[in-house]
Write a protein that holds these residues in place. Sequence first.
Motif, PDB file in Angstrom:
ATOM      1  N   VAL A  25      38.822  35.385  41.625  1.00 30.24           N
ATOM      2  CA  VAL A  25      38.172  34.284  41.660  1.00 30.24           C
ATOM      3  C   VAL A  25      37.674  34.112  40.297  1.00 30.24           C
ATOM      4  O   VAL A  25      37.512  32.784  39.736  1.00 30.24           O
ATOM      5  N   ALA A  26      37.669  35.073  39.322  1.00 32.24           N
ATOM      6  CA  ALA A  26      36.992  34.797  38.081  1.00 32.24           C
ATOM      7  C   ALA A  26      37.009  36.011  37.279  1.00 32.24           C
ATOM      8  O   ALA A  26      37.442  37.187  37.954  1.00 32.24           O
ATOM      9  N   ARG A  27      36.990  35.961  35.998  1.00 28.40           N
ATOM     10  CA  ARG A  27      36.967  37.122  35.161  1.00 28.40           C
ATOM     11  C   ARG A  27      35.449  37.640  34.904  1.00 28.40           C
ATOM     12  O   ARG A  27      34.656  36.735  34.821  1.00 28.40           O
ATOM     13  N   GLN A  35      41.498  44.961  32.791  1.00 26.89           N
ATOM     14  CA  GLN A  35      40.744  43.907  33.036  1.00 26.89           C
ATOM     15  C   GLN A  35      40.060  44.026  34.592  1.00 26.89           C
ATOM     16  O   GLN A  35      40.520  44.457  35.082  1.00 26.89           O
ATOM     17  N   VAL A  36      38.660  43.509  34.375  1.00 30.96           N
ATOM     18  CA  VAL A  36      38.087  43.470  35.311  1.00 30.96           C
ATOM     19  C   VAL A  36      37.702  42.049  35.859  1.00 30.96           C
ATOM     20  O   VAL A  36      37.479  41.243  35.126  1.00 30.96           O
ATOM     21  N   TYR A  37      37.859  41.907  37.258  1.00 33.14           N
ATOM     22  CA  TYR A  37      37.691  40.346  37.795  1.00 33.14           C
ATOM     23  C   TYR A  37      36.612  40.562  39.028  1.00 33.14           C
ATOM     24  O   TYR A  37      36.414  41.746  39.585  1.00 33.14           O
ATOM     25  N   LEU A  38      36.199  39.302  39.269  1.00 34.77           N
ATOM     26  CA  LEU A  38      35.404  39.136  40.366  1.00 34.77           C
ATOM     27  C   LEU A  38      36.426  38.683  41.574  1.00 34.77           C
ATOM     28  O   LEU A  38      37.154  37.752  41.478  1.00 34.77           O
ATOM     29  N   GLY A  39      36.691  39.538  42.842  1.00 32.40           N
ATOM     30  CA  GLY A  39      37.373  39.056  43.465  1.00 32.40           C
ATOM     31  C   GLY A  39      36.714  39.125  45.128  1.00 32.40           C
ATOM     32  O   GLY A  39      35.351  39.387  45.276  1.00 32.40           O
ATOM     33  N   ARG A  53      45.639  48.611  32.723  1.00 30.39           N
ATOM     34  CA  ARG A  53      46.623  48.141  31.826  1.00 30.39           C
ATOM     35  C   ARG A  53      47.795  48.675  32.108  1.00 30.39           C
ATOM     36  O   ARG A  53      48.070  49.748  32.358  1.00 30.39           O
ATOM     37  N   PRO A  54      48.965  47.760  31.818  1.00 30.53           N
ATOM     38  CA  PRO A  54      50.214  48.331  32.105  1.00 30.53           C
ATOM     39  C   PRO A  54      50.657  49.528  31.159  1.00 30.53           C
ATOM     40  O   PRO A  54      51.492  50.371  32.057  1.00 30.53           O
ATOM     41  N   PRO A 400      32.522  40.045  27.892  1.00 25.89           N
ATOM     42  CA  PRO A 400      33.283  39.074  28.721  1.00 25.89           C
ATOM     43  C   PRO A 400      33.287  37.669  27.799  1.00 25.89           C
ATOM     44  O   PRO A 400      32.602  37.275  26.845  1.00 25.89           O
ATOM     45  N   LEU A 401      34.422  36.888  28.135  1.00 24.75           N
ATOM     46  CA  LEU A 401      34.603  35.743  27.576  1.00 24.75           C
ATOM     47  C   LEU A 401      33.297  34.714  28.049  1.00 24.75           C
ATOM     48  O   LEU A 401      32.754  34.786  29.161  1.00 24.75           O
TER      49      LEU A 401
END
Length: 796
Positions: A25-27, A35-39, A53-54, A400-401
């Motif tokens: 739902v968000a970065r 990358q870390v996200y809010l899930g 990371r790939p 974070p952005l």
Amino acid sequence: MWAGRAVFDILEPEDPRQVGRYRIVARIGAGGMGQVYLGRSPGGRPVALKVVRPELARDGEFRRRFAREVTAARRVNGAFTAGVVDADPEGSPAWLATVYVSGVSLGEAVSGHGPWAAGPVLALGAGLAEALEAIHAAGVVHRDLKPSNVLLASDGPRVIDFGISTASEASALTHTGMTIGTPGFMSPEQLTGGSIGPASDVFALGAVLAYTAAGVGPFGSGTPHALHFRAVYEQPDLGALPPGLREIVAACLAKEPDRRPTVADLLHRMAAPAGAEAAEATLSLTASDWMPDPVNRLVLARTATALPRAPGRIPDPAPPAAPTPTAPDVPAVPPGPTSDAVPAPPAPPGISSSPTAPAGADPATAGPRMDEAPTRTADHPAGGGIGRSEPAHEPADPEPLVHSYPAGTPPPMTRRGALLALTGTALAAGAVVAVWKTSDGGSGSVGSPSAVGSSARRPVRTTPPPHRNPGEQIWAFTSGGEVHTSATVANGMVYFGSNDQSVYAVDAATGKQRWAVPTGNVVYSTPAVANGVLYVGTADNGLWALDAATGKKRWTFHTESLVNSSPALAAGVLYIGCDDERLYAVDAETGKQRWNFRCKKDGMVDEAPVVVNGTVYFGSDDNSLYALDATTGKKRWAFTTGDSVDLRPVVAGGRVYASSDRLYAVDAATGKQHWALTGQKYKIPGAGYRHFGAPTVAGGVVYVGDEIQYVFALDAATGKKRWTFDTGNSVLSAPTVAGGVVYVGSDAKNLYALDAVSGKKRWAFPTDAEVQVSPRVSGGVVYVGSNDYKVYAIQT
């Protein structure tokens, strides 16, 4: 690393919308691994989800090590740490999910509000030492303990970012070119290529405590090269630390690892009384006032805005709210659909805050120490996320952005929940590990974005609250029956059950009812609240999960008999006893059973279990004290007593304390008896083989009442009596210890406040009937129920 982040950002086109079973739902931010996200889980629970990371995911050695680290991290489950929620090291890409945690970093707290006095520092140290004990027991070494990796919560600190490497595999991490450790907090052996083990974390712990007490690390500031040189070759500067604390920190910072104390030694030294200040420092971390007041309020300020629930939507800024009389429990959730909005109440009695330090100011000189009494209340400082306001020598966490706000608009605060089971979040460089620190429903960590503008902060001026004396009533709420459950304070509300067959939610500031839910039978179970959900046992043969904001039922778990036990929550699992002779483990999100354990015949489980270091401890009416594996439910040991064990045990310092025909102290690992006492030991009138009440352990002291009329303070190691207080009638209330005071009820129709060191009465609050439940202390207020049908809020 990402718990307590101040700002979310909307998803970019290249970001995934689903990883495993989690909706993105968000970065939150980016780090060295990815990358870390809010899930959100399918049930809506927030998680911090890191996608590798790939280029790292294509490295076979990295995947193998990542899988090993996740496996090791799952074994970590202590009072101030917990486990991994979910992971797929073999996925494409590899990922790991943790329960999302909002919180305030220690670095931000000290940078913004100045150094702490010795008492709170020792309390912090005891919590961190216990966290390290759990981490090391799983074969893991943290290797990067620092202020930004310590989260502060009202119920104790949380160590995050552990699980970087087991000691035997430390060198493997350098294969990927990652640097582990932070200048000023790294041990000499880390810097010189020596063997890295638990002693390395002890060194870092000493540096963290020195920083907290002085506002600057023990090796000063400067370039990484200069800090490395001082750590290896020069003695630390501990001149600003008081003598007792200085000795502990100096021992931790010994250059040779084998000269440093073990974590177990540190727990004893920081928990053992050494005068009133040290005794107060290590009293119950579950009390809300273990931190300095301004920091306590800062933690609460992160609770005003819900987490985003859908992609592309960032929560709107919340209006600034004055502190409530029950800080640190600012109302966490909006009123229910049938309730009117409740205006923010005035600031609580006796609460004040130091001015916010100007940007760039030396924390050691920017403001008063935490043991002083400044007169202004300040907005939270710049750097609302973890790692934002660390000393100049500590590299900041990746930014974070940023979602910007119009000039002059107050930045959004986050909502931080109360937790009865103990948690935190961990995401590390070599492996990303979750600490299960739950937050209330929809709570988040949107805070002041340090990258968006001016460092100037306007102080929030509030109307001075009315002065109340200790022991003075703030409000009283009348239910329809006797209140035989302790209150739970969370989300700005007081939750409790009553013999009128209802569960209540009452505004903590005003005492006004928010909602009441009928259960169909009397309620003896104290509610547990986490993630916006209230869990409570009911006498209609079930465990209920209710929405904490509205009281709406989410799910019910059915048993074969009455559930009078209070639930214990740890690592997303509810543990609760039942009169059907079983202890159950139930998934907190779904209400599905994980396992159950059957006691011997007539072995009803009437009281709450305790979960520590992956073990569930509980008593039964079959005259036994049990220890079970928290994951499998398999019995580790059982200790036989002379009568039923129908009160909750307590675990502290490697021992389990439980009341039966005697007061027992049992080894937590083996179940072997350390000591057992009867009333005859104390040479007091009427002393005999009487039952004791539920014990409380704080600062190396056991506080316990008995069925005759006494409250005892006993040495936790030996059982030797320190003092006795005569209440005049039975003491069935479990004592609560906070701020150097023991709060305990009695059938003499009083709530007593006793000095924890001397046992002298400070005050007594009269009620109209017996007080048989444990008081709860939060934000300078003690909440307690009585058989006169009331719950009281009383000034501490």
